[in-house]
Design a protein around this motif. Structure first.
Motif, mmCIF file in Angstrom:
data_model
loop_
_atom_site.group_PDB
_atom_site.id
_atom_site.type_symbol
_atom_site.label_atom_id
_atom_site.label_comp_id
_atom_site.label_asym_id
_atom_site.label_seq_id
_atom_site.Cartn_x
_atom_site.Cartn_y
_atom_site.Cartn_z
ATOM 1 N N ILE A 27 0.892 -1.150 0.000
ATOM 2 C CA ILE A 27 0.000 0.000 0.000
ATOM 3 C C ILE A 27 0.936 1.206 0.000
ATOM 4 C CG2 ILE A 27 -1.975 -1.084 1.111
ATOM 5 C CD1 ILE A 27 -0.991 -0.002 3.785
ATOM 6 N N ILE A 49 -5.092 1.130 1.942
ATOM 7 C CA ILE A 49 -5.538 -0.178 2.406
ATOM 8 C C ILE A 49 -7.004 -0.420 2.063
ATOM 9 C CG2 ILE A 49 -6.201 0.593 4.725
ATOM 10 C CD1 ILE A 49 -4.430 -2.737 3.768
ATOM 11 N N TYR A 77 2.445 -6.781 4.348
ATOM 12 C CA TYR A 77 2.952 -5.636 3.598
ATOM 13 C C TYR A 77 4.465 -5.785 3.418
ATOM 14 C CZ TYR A 77 4.505 -0.764 2.868
ATOM 15 O OH TYR A 77 5.095 0.375 2.390
#
Length: 296
Positions: free
Chosen positions: A13, A43, A60
């Motif tokens: 992200i 997100i 992530y």
């Protein structure tokens, strides 16, 4: 097979303002033209992308904020997790050759979501494919001192290399048996000629001989810039045959792969390519291996 709760072990992200490589003039990249992703990818959009895909947790992976901002990136990711519950783990960045790397790693390890470090080491004769300044950074004594600090905090290292670097990668893994390694993008097979595949297989086998090396089945559209089922099936089949399902995990590499596909197509194509594996093997690839590696 019934729907398996899936962990996406590799996604990003980002906020455009924090990524100069996206917000500045476009330069050639391994994944081709990238104007469509030169924007925020929050997100909320990621969670909308994964709807109906059985994804219950995610990891992530760092996105190369400016030099000196590695902790800021990890702190931002932690703030997103604290606010939304997603993602569920973070692989942060550190320049392991920096003399202050051990101190940075200690700070990163104190953030609840930190599970590992990625510093991209891949080097290729083609400048567009190249990230590291030279192919053998991992052999430097100063860099290895930084790597050794990961063991002090129980952090894994995500290793991203091309075929020509795999022998060095295997030697590195053998030299640090207490560190868990995760090979990015199934070894980045970019040369699909007979000789290219042969060398990739040899390198993958050398890495598989190290019990502390695992593989992320991600980024499989990187060099063809499309979601190609036959290529995905080949790379996954070969990789699982070499490493075993218990050392392999699924990753989307979103939103990079969003340049040429949508999440549902990527995920369903991936699921179709592993449909011939046993239920236990599928569960390992989709969930169990990532749950073990990232402690989620």
């Amino acid at each position: 097979m019934k729907p398996v709760p899936t962990i996406d072990a590799h996604h990003h992200i980002w906020r455009l303002g924090d990524l100069p490589w996206l917000s500045g003039p476009q330069v050639p990249r391994i994944f081709g033209p990238y104007a469509p992703i030169c924007r925020d990818y929050p997100i909320e959009e990621y969670r909308d992308d994964i709807k109906s895909c059985d994804v219950v947790k995610s990891v992530y992976v760092q996105t190369n904020w400016p030099a000196g901002k590695s902790y800021d990136e990890a702190l931002w990711v932690q703030s997103v997790i604290d606010a939304t519950g997603w993602p569920h783990a973070n692989v942060a960045h550190a320049d392991l050759a920096d003399e202050d790397a051990p101190a940075l790693i200690a700070r990163l390890a104190k953030l609840p979501a930190t599970r590992g470090i990625r510093q991209q080491l891949h080097w290729h004769e083609k400048a567009q494919y190249r990230f590291a300044p030279r192919p053998d950074v991992m052999n430097d004594a100063a860099w290895r001192r930084g790597l050794a600090a990961l063991a002090d905090h129980g952090l894994l290292f995500e290793i991203q290399v091309f075929t020509s670097q795999m022998a060095d990668g295997a030697r590195l893994a053998r030299a640090y048996p207490d560190i868990v390694f995760v090979l990015e993008h199934a070894g980045m097979l970019e040369d699909t000629s007979a000789s290219g595949v042969r060398l990739w297989r040899e390198g993958m086998r050398a890495l598989a001989d190290c019990p502390n090396v695992n593989v992320k089945l991600s980024g499989l559209g990187t060099f063809v810039h499309e979601c190609r089922a036959e290529l995905m099936k080949f790379v996954i089949g070969e990789t699982v045959a070499i490493f075993g399902a218990d050392r392999c995990c699924y990753g989307s590499n979103f939103p990079i792969e969003k340049l040429w596909t949508d999440y549902k197509t990527l995920y369903r194509t991936f699921r179709s390519t592993i449909a011939t594996f046993s239920d236990r093997e599928q569960a390992a690839i989709l969930h169990d291996t990532a749950a073990r590696l990232y402690r989620i």
